[in-house]
Design an enzyme around this catalytic site. Structure first.
Site, PDB file in Angstrom:
ATOM      1  N   ASP A 207       0.830  -1.216   0.000  1.00  0.00           N
ATOM      2  CA  ASP A 207       0.000   0.000   0.000  1.00  0.00           C
ATOM      3  C   ASP A 207       0.867   1.270   0.000  1.00  0.00           C
ATOM      4  O   ASP A 207       1.982   1.265   0.526  1.00  0.00           O
ATOM      5  CB  ASP A 207      -0.923  -0.020   1.225  1.00  0.00           C
ATOM      6  CG  ASP A 207      -2.081   0.956   1.081  1.00  0.00           C
ATOM      7  OD1 ASP A 207      -2.324   1.448  -0.037  1.00  0.00           O
ATOM      8  OD2 ASP A 207      -2.744   1.229   2.097  1.00  0.00           O
TER       9      ASP A 207
ATOM     10  N   HIS B 116       2.524   3.353  -9.053  1.00  0.00           N
ATOM     11  CA  HIS B 116       2.266   1.934  -9.332  1.00  0.00           C
ATOM     12  C   HIS B 116       3.448   1.306 -10.072  1.00  0.00           C
ATOM     13  O   HIS B 116       3.807   0.150  -9.823  1.00  0.00           O
ATOM     14  CB  HIS B 116       0.969   1.767 -10.132  1.00  0.00           C
ATOM     15  CG  HIS B 116      -0.263   2.188  -9.374  1.00  0.00           C
ATOM     16  ND1 HIS B 116      -0.507   1.790  -8.069  1.00  0.00           N
ATOM     17  CD2 HIS B 116      -1.310   2.983  -9.719  1.00  0.00           C
ATOM     18  CE1 HIS B 116      -1.645   2.319  -7.660  1.00  0.00           C
ATOM     19  NE2 HIS B 116      -2.148   3.058  -8.634  1.00  0.00           N
TER      20      HIS B 116
ATOM     21  N   LEU C 156      10.288 -20.715  -4.735  1.00  0.00           N
ATOM     22  CA  LEU C 156       9.272 -19.845  -4.124  1.00  0.00           C
ATOM     23  C   LEU C 156       7.907 -20.008  -4.797  1.00  0.00           C
ATOM     24  O   LEU C 156       7.801 -20.013  -6.015  1.00  0.00           O
ATOM     25  CB  LEU C 156       9.735 -18.379  -4.254  1.00  0.00           C
ATOM     26  CG  LEU C 156       8.731 -17.320  -3.799  1.00  0.00           C
ATOM     27  CD1 LEU C 156       8.575 -17.336  -2.280  1.00  0.00           C
ATOM     28  CD2 LEU C 156       9.174 -15.922  -4.269  1.00  0.00           C
TER      29      LEU C 156
END
Ligand code: IPE
Ligand code: IPE
Ligand code: MG
Length: 253
Positions: A28, A45, A139
């Site tokens: 955020d 972004h 991962l």
């Protein structure tokens, strides 16, 4: 809590850091990062994607097995259309441009959330990268996109109700495991740690079921500023937490 990312943390086993089996991250503060620099929100972004790459590298090097990042919520549809389109374009570009790197790093990627409202070209691309990375054993990267925890539980409930209606499941046989298996995160351990950047201290509909016992860590910096120092400070904070799971003594994780 206060974390000072300026401290010079070094990735060393001597630090004795506990490594979570699963980390959830609410990325955020992209808009505020941009605003503070007089830039458009979209630039925030874009910087956020770079921070995501740093996070993925850190999780690989510290051997975190599972990572779920929140990148577009089911509530984010209330944003201006241009911003929504830009974020969708970013996912498209991230998935396409980073596929080779993810493959080289043995990363398995999954996009979790609703496919409703996504363009068919994006859905095809997602299906393709999921299929290509399916057998990777490093991962596990879950990108929560068009995701909402409540919506996820509704989808799971519908699935379970259908099983009951079809006579394949008895209501009395429904357990927590039945629900967990019907969620997007089926088969993954619950997050041990959920991190949120930008100083906001709320969950915003992220991993509601799975996060029941997650340690929550909130840091002040905005997502594009996320650094290795922050990552290590957060792991230190996590390591220092005493997890009791309702008991009276600390459990190892
Ligand atoms: C997080 O940053 C990214 C998304 C929710 C898509 P924000 O865009 O929410 O940035 P702020 O919170 O407005 O600063
Ligand atoms: C949560 O951030 C969703 C993502 C990070 C993708 P928001 O910025 O949408 O959350 P609220 O609206 O401040 O709770
Ligand atoms: Mg926000």
């Amino acid at each position: 809590m206060s974390i000072d990312p300026a401290i010079n943390h070094r990735p060393s086993p001597a630090l004795g850091l506990k490594i979570p089996r699963h980390i959830g991250v609410i990325m955020d503060g992209n808009g505020r990062w941009a605003k503070a620099r007089g830039k458009a929100r979209t630039e925030g972004h874009m910087e956020g994607v770079k921070a995501l790459r740093r996070l993925v590298e850190l999780c690989i090097s510290h051997e975190v097995p599972n990572l779920t990042v929140f990148s577009f919520s089911s509530e984010n549809w209330s944003r201006p259309k241009d911003e929504i389109n830009f974020i969708f374009g970013l996912l498209h570009r991230f998935v396409a441009s980073d596929l080779a790197t993810l493959m080289a790093n043995n990363v398995r990627i999954r996009i979790i959330g609703s496919r409703d409202g996504l363009e068919s070209s994006l859905v095809r691309l997602i299906d393709d990268v999921e299929a290509k990375t399916r057998d990777n054993t490093g991962l596990n990267l879950m990108v929560a996109f068009n995701y909402g925890g409540k919506a996820e539980i509704v989808v799971a409930t519908r699935h379970i109700a259908n099983e009951v209606a079809a006579g394949r499941l008895r209501p009395e046989d429904i357990t927590e495991a039945t629900v967990a298996a019907a969620l997007y995160t089926s088969g993954l351990p619950d997050p041990d740690l959920i991190l949120r950047t930008s100083g906001e201290q709320r969950v915003s509909n992220f991993l509601l079921w799975q996060g029941a016992y997650a340690e929550l860590v909130f840091v002040e910096e905005n997502w594009p500023d996320f650094s290795e120092a922050t990552f290590l400070a957060v792991l230190e904070e996590y390591t220092a937490r005493e997890r009791r799971f309702g008991g009276i003594e600390a459990k190892p994780r």
